[in-house]
Write a protein that holds these residues in place. Structure first.
Motif, PDB file in Angstrom:
ATOM      1  N   THR A 259       0.854  -1.181   0.000  1.00  0.00           N
ATOM      2  CA  THR A 259       0.000   0.000   0.000  1.00  0.00           C
ATOM      3  C   THR A 259       0.897   1.240   0.000  1.00  0.00           C
ATOM      4  O   THR A 259       2.123   1.131  -0.001  1.00  0.00           O
ATOM      5  N   ARG A 260       0.282   2.402   0.047  1.00  0.00           N
ATOM      6  CA  ARG A 260       1.065   3.638   0.028  1.00  0.00           C
ATOM      7  C   ARG A 260       1.909   3.780   1.289  1.00  0.00           C
ATOM      8  O   ARG A 260       2.973   4.406   1.268  1.00  0.00           O
ATOM      9  N   HIS A 263       1.560  -2.529   4.116  1.00  0.00           N
ATOM     10  CA  HIS A 263       1.146  -3.715   3.385  1.00  0.00           C
ATOM     11  C   HIS A 263      -0.170  -4.231   3.949  1.00  0.00           C
ATOM     12  O   HIS A 263      -0.469  -4.053   5.141  1.00  0.00           O
ATOM     13  N   VAL A 264      -0.938  -4.886   3.096  1.00  0.00           N
ATOM     14  CA  VAL A 264      -2.161  -5.554   3.528  1.00  0.00           C
ATOM     15  C   VAL A 264      -2.120  -7.005   3.077  1.00  0.00           C
ATOM     16  O   VAL A 264      -1.429  -7.358   2.115  1.00  0.00           O
ATOM     17  N   SER A 265      -2.845  -7.824   3.798  1.00  0.00           N
ATOM     18  CA  SER A 265      -3.027  -9.222   3.415  1.00  0.00           C
ATOM     19  C   SER A 265      -4.448  -9.384   2.890  1.00  0.00           C
ATOM     20  O   SER A 265      -5.413  -8.999   3.563  1.00  0.00           O
ATOM     21  N   ILE A 266      -4.557  -9.925   1.676  1.00  0.00           N
ATOM     22  CA  ILE A 266      -5.863 -10.140   1.046  1.00  0.00           C
ATOM     23  C   ILE A 266      -6.000 -11.617   0.719  1.00  0.00           C
ATOM     24  O   ILE A 266      -5.106 -12.221   0.127  1.00  0.00           O
ATOM     25  N   ALA A 267      -7.128 -12.193   1.127  1.00  0.00           N
ATOM     26  CA  ALA A 267      -7.419 -13.600   0.819  1.00  0.00           C
ATOM     27  C   ALA A 267      -8.803 -13.647   0.187  1.00  0.00           C
ATOM     28  O   ALA A 267      -9.812 -13.542   0.874  1.00  0.00           O
ATOM     29  N   ALA A 268      -8.850 -13.762  -1.139  1.00  0.00           N
ATOM     30  CA  ALA A 268     -10.127 -13.622  -1.854  1.00  0.00           C
ATOM     31  C   ALA A 268     -10.287 -14.708  -2.906  1.00  0.00           C
ATOM     32  O   ALA A 268     -10.463 -14.422  -4.094  1.00  0.00           O
ATOM     33  N   THR A 313      -3.723  -1.116  -4.908  1.00  0.00           N
ATOM     34  CA  THR A 313      -3.464  -0.942  -3.467  1.00  0.00           C
ATOM     35  C   THR A 313      -2.334   0.038  -3.215  1.00  0.00           C
ATOM     36  O   THR A 313      -2.364   0.797  -2.241  1.00  0.00           O
ATOM     37  N   SER A 314      -1.324   0.049  -4.081  1.00  0.00           N
ATOM     38  CA  SER A 314      -0.158   0.903  -3.845  1.00  0.00           C
ATOM     39  C   SER A 314      -0.483   2.384  -3.974  1.00  0.00           C
ATOM     40  O   SER A 314       0.303   3.236  -3.547  1.00  0.00           O
ATOM     41  N   THR A 318      -3.097   2.057   3.708  1.00  0.00           N
ATOM     42  CA  THR A 318      -3.548   0.775   4.267  1.00  0.00           C
ATOM     43  C   THR A 318      -4.962   0.890   4.813  1.00  0.00           C
ATOM     44  O   THR A 318      -5.812   0.033   4.558  1.00  0.00           O
ATOM     45  N   ASP A 319      -5.229   1.959   5.567  1.00  0.00           N
ATOM     46  CA  ASP A 319      -6.574   2.133   6.145  1.00  0.00           C
ATOM     47  C   ASP A 319      -7.628   2.220   5.060  1.00  0.00           C
ATOM     48  O   ASP A 319      -8.733   1.659   5.189  1.00  0.00           O
TER      49      ASP A 319
END
Length: 418
Positions: A259-260, A263-268, A313-314, A318-319
């Motif tokens: 992210t800017r 980092h985020v974790s995405i599980a989709a 995302t970048s 994050t929020d």
């Protein structure tokens, strides 16, 4: 309900463990047994024989922490953490007198737990066959690194060598980089879980048979047994890289995205979540793209999909990413927290998953200890008291279990048997 049942608030209360473990894997197993209420008696040679005593950092009786050379007043934080809830006895098993004392203790024990190097318990004459002749109800747990006899004679079993031999390193890291060590000593932490399961199962079987047995677990076997659950062999035969970095391509999108500001974790993995992500990034038509229209195609085209998602995302904080995907669209999406953040999480302290680390004389230290993340509705599961000083319980235990007198103890101490 009988009074004795009502009074027992800990699952393994009333059981006695003779602890011959060192380093991490074995001591973590007996720590779990202590947390369940067993009386665990940690036995070391006079002066201390657990190699973890030399692990920095160290704390002294004033509570100070340092990474220097260990002094007479220093205790390793490793010992302070791993010896919690256990009694400490100094006893020289290399001596005939020490062994005879241990044999008397064995008569009153339920479990012996060891993870010494191959051949050591036989040389000390405290192996399963010897002790079973003394106490047929004894459950004897041997936790080894590479199996007994070792699959790799002459190889020293350390967590990193076990990780390397198990194949787990081959699944960790990026496809264009080297195999990578798992960040925690995972084989040291995983094997004792299996060992404790084996011990508790043997306890249940003993209720029926009246007999104990030998429970054997190896770190290498525990780690290697995990590999088939991800079908690594099938994936590699079909063109998938052994290592996919921060992504699990078989379930794409399933990974870590920049992210800017973090980092985020995405599980989709599901189609519904995938459609929600494409809608959030302003490209809902991608759900009809043959490359991304199902879980199978997304697995094959994971690299391209991950680039598309991270391009979006970048550009956001994050929020904002979590608010858009998680809060508004119910896509599994969370921030990647640092270890320091987690170790300061008050909720985990409230649940006793984390605990302040306590020195036996200096009190609470500026360090965190791991609790036991098992919660039972009608029982207390907790490590309890801080680690005891080396040998603090020698006299009490040997008087109670070996029938020794004060004069006996003085004589044995003079000969350095205790």
């Amino acid at each position: 309900m009988p009074d004795n049942v009502a009074a027992q608030r800990r699952p393994l209360e009333g059981l006695r463990v003779l602890d011959l473990t060192v380093a991490l894997a074995g001591p973590y197993g007996t720590l779990l047994l202590a947390a369940m209420g067993a009386e665990v008696i940690k036995i070391e040679s006079p002066g201390g024989s657990d190699i973890a005593r030399f692990n920095p950092p160290f704390s002294n009786s004033d509570g100070g922490l340092h990474f220097g050379t260990v002094g007479d007043d220093d205790i390793s934080l490793s010992i302070l953490s791993r010896a919690r809830g256990k009694k400490s006895v100094e006893l020289d098993l290399k001596s005939a007198e020490g062994r005879e004392i241990f044999y008397k203790m064995t008569e009153h024990a339920d479990i012996v737990f060891e993870n010494l190097s191959e051949g050591v318990v036989e040389r000390l004459e405290v192996d399963y066959d010897t002790l079973r002749a003394i106490n047929p109800r004894l459950i004897y747990c041997s936790l080894s690194g590479l199996g007994r006899p070792s699959y790799y004679p002459g190889v020293k079993a350390m967590d990193i060598t076990v990780q390397a031999l198990s194949g787990v390193m081959d699944t960790t890291g990026c496809s264009d980089g080297p195999p990578m060590r798992f960040g925690l000593p995972i084989s040291d932490m995983l094997a004792p879980l299996y060992a404790v399961i084996g011990v508790q199962s043997a306890l249940l079987q003993r209720r029926v048979t009246g007999e104990g047995q030998h429970v054997t677990v190896s770190m290498l076997e525990c780690m290697s047994a995990l590999l088939p659950f991800e079908h690594s062999d099938v994936l590699q035969r079909n063109g998938f890289e052994a290592r996919s970095g921060n992504h699990h391509n078989r379930l794409a999108p399933f990974g870590i995205y920049r992210t800017r500001d973090g980092h985020v974790s995405i599980a989709a993995a599901s189609d519904a979540w995938m459609a929600a992500i494409f809608d959030a990034i302003g490209q809902p038509e991608l759900m009809d793209d043959p490359r991304f229209a199902g879980r199978g195609p997304r697995a094959v085209n994971a690299d391209g999909l991950n680039v598309i998602i991270e391009d979006w995302t970048s550009q956001h904080s994050t929020d904002d990413v979590i608010a858009e995907l998680g809060a508004r669209r119910s896509v599994p999406c969370v921030p990647v927290r640092t270890a320091v953040e987690v170790l300061a999480d008050q909720a985990l302290f409230d649940r006793r998953v984390l605990e302040p680390l306590v020195h036996p004389t200096a009190g609470t230290l500026d360090a965190v200890a791991g609790g036991v993340p098992i919660h039972m509705s009608d029982a207390d599961v907790s490590v309890g008291r801080s680690a005891h000083l080396l040998g603090a319980d020698t006299d009490e235990v040997l008087i109670e279990l070996a029938g020794l007198t004060e004069d006996d103890l003085a004589g044995l101490r003079a000969k350095r048997v205790i």
